[in-house]
Design a protein around this motif. Structure first.
Motif, PDB file in Angstrom:
ATOM      1  N   GLU A  99      -2.661  15.783  -7.783  1.00 56.38           N
ATOM      2  CA  GLU A  99      -3.597  14.740  -7.347  1.00 56.38           C
ATOM      3  C   GLU A  99      -2.806  13.691  -6.594  1.00 56.38           C
ATOM      4  N   ASP A 100      -3.467  12.996  -5.675  1.00 56.78           N
ATOM      5  CA  ASP A 100      -2.805  11.868  -5.015  1.00 56.78           C
ATOM      6  C   ASP A 100      -3.004  10.619  -5.857  1.00 56.78           C
ATOM      7  N   ILE A 101      -2.028   9.718  -5.786  1.00 57.88           N
ATOM      8  CA  ILE A 101      -2.178   8.424  -6.447  1.00 57.88           C
ATOM      9  C   ILE A 101      -2.060   7.350  -5.379  1.00 57.88           C
ATOM     10  N   CYS A 102      -3.013   6.422  -5.366  1.00 59.88           N
ATOM     11  CA  CYS A 102      -2.994   5.360  -4.366  1.00 59.88           C
ATOM     12  C   CYS A 102      -2.664   4.033  -5.034  1.00 59.88           C
ATOM     13  N   ILE A 103      -1.880   3.236  -4.332  1.00 58.20           N
ATOM     14  CA  ILE A 103      -1.410   1.977  -4.907  1.00 58.20           C
ATOM     15  C   ILE A 103      -1.688   0.847  -3.930  1.00 58.20           C
ATOM     16  N   GLN A 104      -2.256  -0.221  -4.449  1.00 53.93           N
ATOM     17  CA  GLN A 104      -2.435  -1.415  -3.622  1.00 53.93           C
ATOM     18  C   GLN A 104      -2.254  -2.655  -4.488  1.00 53.93           C
ATOM     19  N   VAL A 145      -6.696   4.409  -0.602  1.00 49.45           N
ATOM     20  CA  VAL A 145      -6.133   3.447   0.342  1.00 49.45           C
ATOM     21  C   VAL A 145      -6.414   3.953   1.751  1.00 49.45           C
ATOM     22  N   ASP A 146      -6.154   3.083   2.731  1.00 44.49           N
ATOM     23  CA  ASP A 146      -6.410   3.457   4.120  1.00 44.49           C
ATOM     24  C   ASP A 146      -5.698   4.761   4.471  1.00 44.49           C
ATOM     25  N   GLU A 147      -6.286   5.465   5.419  1.00 40.80           N
ATOM     26  CA  GLU A 147      -5.707   6.731   5.887  1.00 40.80           C
ATOM     27  C   GLU A 147      -4.266   6.550   6.360  1.00 40.80           C
ATOM     28  N   ASP A 148      -3.997   5.370   6.997  1.00 37.43           N
ATOM     29  CA  ASP A 148      -2.668   5.187   7.590  1.00 37.43           C
ATOM     30  C   ASP A 148      -1.667   4.504   6.641  1.00 37.43           C
ATOM     31  N   ALA A 149      -2.009   4.447   5.348  1.00 38.63           N
ATOM     32  CA  ALA A 149      -1.062   3.847   4.392  1.00 38.63           C
ATOM     33  C   ALA A 149       0.216   4.684   4.347  1.00 38.63           C
ATOM     34  N   PRO A 150       1.363   4.046   4.081  1.00 38.53           N
ATOM     35  CA  PRO A 150       2.604   4.815   3.957  1.00 38.53           C
ATOM     36  C   PRO A 150       2.463   5.863   2.845  1.00 38.53           C
ATOM     37  N   THR A 151       3.096   6.998   3.081  1.00 41.46           N
ATOM     38  CA  THR A 151       2.955   8.100   2.130  1.00 41.46           C
ATOM     39  C   THR A 151       4.300   8.453   1.529  1.00 41.46           C
ATOM     40  N   LEU A 152       4.290   8.715   0.216  1.00 40.79           N
ATOM     41  CA  LEU A 152       5.489   9.217  -0.442  1.00 40.79           C
ATOM     42  C   LEU A 152       5.196  10.664  -0.788  1.00 40.79           C
ATOM     43  N   ASP A 153       5.992  11.562  -0.238  1.00 40.26           N
ATOM     44  CA  ASP A 153       5.746  12.975  -0.475  1.00 40.26           C
ATOM     45  C   ASP A 153       6.265  13.350  -1.863  1.00 40.26           C
ATOM     46  N   ALA A 154       5.357  13.651  -2.756  1.00 40.88           N
ATOM     47  CA  ALA A 154       5.742  13.969  -4.136  1.00 40.88           C
ATOM     48  C   ALA A 154       5.506  15.439  -4.446  1.00 40.88           C
ATOM     49  N   THR A 155       5.426  16.248  -3.419  1.00 39.00           N
ATOM     50  CA  THR A 155       5.165  17.669  -3.627  1.00 39.00           C
ATOM     51  C   THR A 155       6.195  18.255  -4.591  1.00 39.00           C
ATOM     52  N   MET A 185       0.827  -1.198   0.000  1.00 36.45           N
ATOM     53  CA  MET A 185       0.000   0.000   0.000  1.00 36.45           C
ATOM     54  C   MET A 185       0.867   1.255   0.000  1.00 36.45           C
ATOM     55  N   LEU A 186       0.491   2.216  -0.781  1.00 39.49           N
ATOM     56  CA  LEU A 186       1.275   3.446  -0.838  1.00 39.49           C
ATOM     57  C   LEU A 186       0.387   4.583  -1.336  1.00 39.49           C
ATOM     58  N   ARG A 187       0.577   5.766  -0.719  1.00 42.66           N
ATOM     59  CA  ARG A 187      -0.093   6.954  -1.231  1.00 42.66           C
ATOM     60  C   ARG A 187       0.986   7.929  -1.707  1.00 42.66           C
ATOM     61  N   ILE A 188       0.891   8.315  -2.977  1.00 39.49           N
ATOM     62  CA  ILE A 188       1.836   9.296  -3.504  1.00 39.49           C
ATOM     63  C   ILE A 188       1.132  10.640  -3.456  1.00 39.49           C
ATOM     64  N   LYS A 189       1.672  11.529  -2.639  1.00 39.27           N
ATOM     65  CA  LYS A 189       0.915  12.713  -2.262  1.00 39.27           C
ATOM     66  C   LYS A 189       1.490  13.963  -2.909  1.00 39.27           C
ATOM     67  N   GLY A 190       0.597  14.696  -3.542  1.00 38.04           N
ATOM     68  CA  GLY A 190       0.956  16.059  -3.953  1.00 38.04           C
ATOM     69  C   GLY A 190       1.739  16.187  -5.244  1.00 38.04           C
TER      70      GLY A 190
END
Lengths: 322, 547
Positions: free
Chosen positions: B21-26, B34-44, B1-6
């Motif tokens: 936009e955020d991209i979610c991966i599962q 993905v779940d709120e607590d999924a690991p996040t990759l800061d892509a700002t 699980m991963l959220r790519i943010k920003g």
């Protein structure tokens, strides 16, 4: 000079009306070559088979292959390179001195006839063996013959192919090339492949005594290598994997009997034209395959601490963890 | 699980042009959330592209392995890949080793490649090499346009059987699609000849012409519902004045889908080497009006490389022109192959025209969904030089700097100086990812919408375009981070994408009878066993029709 103009064996079977064997004795060393791939086969383009084909044998002595040949050219030992060079000149109608031809031990008329036949052929092929590639001149002889084949394409279709042998040596060569870029004589000491025949080839490494362990797979250096190399095999831990007890097994510390590939073990073999053939076992064996033994040795080695270079990324992760 | 943010998203398929936009991966796929607590990759501030897709490259099999053997002098000066805990040793350069090929492509953000020319007879070997190319997903195309069994059927007009034969070969090779190289010309090369005219019967045949092969094969591919159209290397590659052949080929393809490979090599005017000039404008004009066609550019860059192609007769000519090493490998019943090292020089008139033509085609073809970035690796240049081409496409001033160094006599033979177009980031994402994925029929590639494979690449924006594209900040393959700041972080195995059309079972007995005459391998040993293919991803047009 360089490269190789070649084809798969089926092209020879289907099309070659002119076949040269140079420095090899296929009747005894590749006994099925004539019947499966070259002179005996009939094809769409050569419906009369043997009658539609001409075979030339070039060697330093009469072997059992002479009987199969239409033309036998007995070259003076060590003069193959000179003969190839003369032929390269003659196909281009360049003048050649009588003395140059006399040195080779052949008649001018023989060579003129050969050149005329080569040019008349619709599809010519030259197979060369260790009588060419492992005698005086070595790889320069092979390179010269390959160049002659390439240059013949100015007149007609011509190809050349080495007569590889010794089990799956072509397979080893092919895999080494895709993994390291080089066919043999590769050193991994610096962590990436380096190539230097004469320095990193097995015989040189052994003669210099550079290794402190030897792992032998599908070969019998104890039977074929010079004495100083054999002495070194005796000095260091040597491990042999082989279906048979070989000369090398007798001087090794460990011999592991393995199932013979293609008889009792599955696998892949590369033909001399680099076509991969599947091997299927015909019988069961109580012994493990080479693959299985290597896999288990590799598995055991993996249990040991990893001494390899760490990538900077891993270093950073470790730093961060501490 | 991963959220790519920003991140700033570039997704040509949904026409998303740099919106944040955020991209979610599962589980290796892009998902809506993905779940709120999924690991996040800061892509700002980072630019997010779908992973690159190479529609036409030569990375595995008999031909490139032959080229490796012929290039020890290049290996010695090439980039060395030192083994680490994550990577295996290897060599870069113009014919990279298998492991290095995976690292180089992934390191640049490309995650899927299509090996474009495989003889069925050496498919087993090719799959073994593909197995040793890590990270990437792979597909392969088999060479059919000079197959003698097929040519005999076309000669006697047995279309239905020919279709079954093609389907059987695809099954036997565990391939994805059909490639046609110099139709008829390579068959003629078996006797040392070529096929230059599309309407002249091929040497040794009664009726069948190169033009017939082109239309029949395109029709067969359409009727078999292959996801990728016939992939065509036209006749007369590389020859001055070959634009006539190329236009005639496109005419013959009316009513069929087709992909024209490395179009740069097929868009020359003039009568001989001295008068050779760009015909990119003519080719692009016709192509723009032919919506059933796609193409890849086959761009040439100056420098050393090695040319490898199934086009045997062309390589013999190149050997005679250059006097350099020549490798040739004719494959029984199927095809040929030639290898010649080559140096493209900016001072050479022909090479300078070739350089310009590749870029001109990319700039003159309006629809980025139909023209894709390739160099026909390694023929025009090595794939790891793609970022240089992106720089040329995005920056007119940089192009001018380059062509300004040409002698005047060259400038009159090209149209590049008149072209002001500059590619946008969204167009770049189209020609390197979304477009080729669509042309290949790989529906899960080339996009960032939920449901797509989580293959993506994140770049740090940089004025230096070439720098930006050659050093992505992150590369993610099937949801796993494989590259971080130019370093290989993990090397998961890729998948092999295979397409298996159905065929009539009688085709086996037909082929079995002919087999011994045409081949030197037994019929049973010829098809590649599926167990030999690593992680196969099998698609089929008609799941029930499989024999």
């Amino acid at each position: 000079m360089g490269g190789k103009v070649t084809c798969t064996l089926g092209e020879v079977k289907n099309r070659a009306d002119f076949i040269v064997y140079w420095g090899g004795n296929p009747a005894e060393c590749h006994p099925r070559h004539f019947t499966k791939y070259t002179i005996m086969q009939k094809s769409r383009f050569l419906p009369r088979g043997r009658k539609d084909r001409t075979m030339v044998l070039v060697d330093i002595r009469e072997t059992k292959s002479v009987k199969a040949a239409d033309i036998f050219l007995q070259v003076r030992p060590g003069k193959d390179f000179e003969l190839i060079t003369v032929l390269r000149a003659m196909i281009k109608d360049q003048p050649v001195d009588d003395s140059a031809i006399a040195e080779i031990g052949l008649q001018r008329s023989d060579l003129e006839d050969l050149v005329a036949r080569m040019k008349r052929a619709k599809f010519g092929v030259m197979f060369f063996g260790m009588g060419l590639s492992m005698t005086r001149g070595k790889h320069m002889n092979s390179a010269a013959l390959l160049t002659l084949a390439a240059e013949m394409n100015a007149f007609t279709k011509f190809v050349a192919m080495p007569m590889r042998g010794h089990g799956n040596v072509t397979g080893a060569d092919v895999v080494m090339r895709w993994q390291t870029g080089y066919p043999f004589g590769v050193s991994y000491h610096r962590g990436y492949p380096r190539y230097n025949p004469g320095e990193f080839s097995t015989v040189d490494v052994l003669v210099r005594g550079d290794t402190d362990c030897v792992f032998v797979l599908g070969a019998d250096p104890g039977a074929t290598m010079p004495q100083p190399a054999i002495e070194h095999l005796k000095r260091v831990p040597t491990i042999v994997l082989d279906p048979h007890v070989t000369h090398t097994s007798r001087l090794a510390n460990v011999h592991i009997t393995t199932a013979p590939a293609g008889i009792a073990a599955a696998g892949t073999a590369y033909r001399m034209d680099e076509i991969a053939l599947p091997l299927r076992p015909a019988i069961d064996s109580p012994y493990p395959s080479d693959f299985e033994v290597v896999r288990r040795i590799h598995e055991a080695i993996r249990q040991k601490p990893d001494w390899r270079v760490r990538s900077p990324w891993i270093e950073r992760q470790l730093d961060a963890a501490h | 699980m991963l959220r790519i943010k920003g991140g700033r998203i570039y997704d040509p398929e949904r026409n998303i042009n740099g919106q944040v936009e955020d991209i979610c991966i599962q589980d290796g796929k892009i998902v809506a959330s993905v779940d709120e607590d999924a690991p996040t990759l800061d892509a700002t501030g980072l630019i997010v592209f779908p992973g690159g897709v190479d529609v036409h490259t030569h990375v595995a099999g008999g031909a490139i392995n032959f080229a490796r053997a012929m290039s020890p002098e290049d290996h010695r000066r090439a980039q060395a890949f030192i083994r680490t805990q994550t990577t295996r040793g290897g060599i870069g350069g113009y014919a990279p080793t298998t492991f290095a090929t995976g690292y180089l492509y992934a390191g640049m953000g490309w995650t899927t490649v299509n090996e474009a020319a495989v003889p069925v007879l050496s498919a087993r070997h090719t799959h073994e090499e593909l197995h040793d190319i890590p990270v990437l997903d792979k597909s392969l195309l088999v060479l059919m346009a000079n197959n003698e069994i097929l040519l005999d059927l076309l000669d006697t007009g047995e279309h239905e059987r020919a279709k079954d034969v093609v389907a059987w070969y695809l099954w036997a090779a565990k391939a994805y699609g059909v490639k046609a190289v110099n139709p008829g010309g390579v068959a003629a090369w078996k006797w040392g000849h070529d096929a230059k005219q599309l309407s002249t019967p091929i040497d040794g045949y009664q009726r069948v012409t190169p033009g017939d092969i082109i239309t029949h094969l395109a029709r067969i591919v359409d009727e078999l519902h292959l996801p990728h159209p016939m992939h065509l290397h036209c006749n007369n590659l590389g020859a001055p004045g070959n634009v006539a052949t190329t236009l005639e080929t496109m005419e013959r393809l009316e009513g069929h889908r087709a992909h024209l490979a490395h179009l740069q090599y097929h868009a020359y005017g003039g009568d001989d080497w001295d008068s050779m000039r760009s015909a990119a404008a003519q080719v692009a004009e016709y192509f723009n009006a032919s919506p059933h066609l796609t193409t890849d550019a086959g761009v040439v860059l100056f420098g050393d490389t090695v040319t490898i192609t199934a086009d045997g007769p062309w390589q013999h000519l190149l050997y005679k022109l250059t006097g350099r090493k020549w490798g040739n490998l004719d494959v029984e019943n199927e095809t040929g192959c030639g290898i010649v090292p080559y140096t493209y020089k900016r001072t050479n008139l022909v090479n300078a025209v070739q350089w310009a033509v590749g870029l001109e085609l990319l700039l003159l073809i309006d629809d980025p969904w139909r023209v894709f970035l390739t160099t026909d690796h390694p023929n025009g240049a090595c794939f790891w030089r793609y970022p240089e081409i992106l720089h040329l496409l995005m920056c007119r001033d940089f192009r001018r700097e380059c062509w300004n160094t040409f002698p005047d006599r060259i400038k009159q033979r090209i149209v590049l100086p008149e072209l002001d177009r500059e590619y946008t980031l969204l167009e770049i994402a189209t020609i390197i990812s979304a477009g080729p994925a669509k042309a290949l029929g790989l529906n899960t590639k080339g996009g960032l919408a939920p449901g797509k494979d989580a293959d993506l690449v994140l770049y740090s924006p940089n004025q230096d375009v070439a720098q930006m594209f050659s050093h992505p900040r992150y590369v993610i393959k099937a949801g796993q981070i494989v590259v971080e700041e130019g370093e290989i972080r993990s090397t998961p195995a890729g998948r092999e994408i295979i397409f298996q059309p159905g065929f009539s079972p009688d085709v086996e007995s037909y082929l079995r009878e002919r087999f011994e005459d045409c081949y030197t391998m037994s019929f049973e040993n010829y098809p590649v066993e599926m167990e030999r293919v690593e992680n196969p991803l099998i698609q089929s047009a008609d799941p029930s029709g499989q024999s």
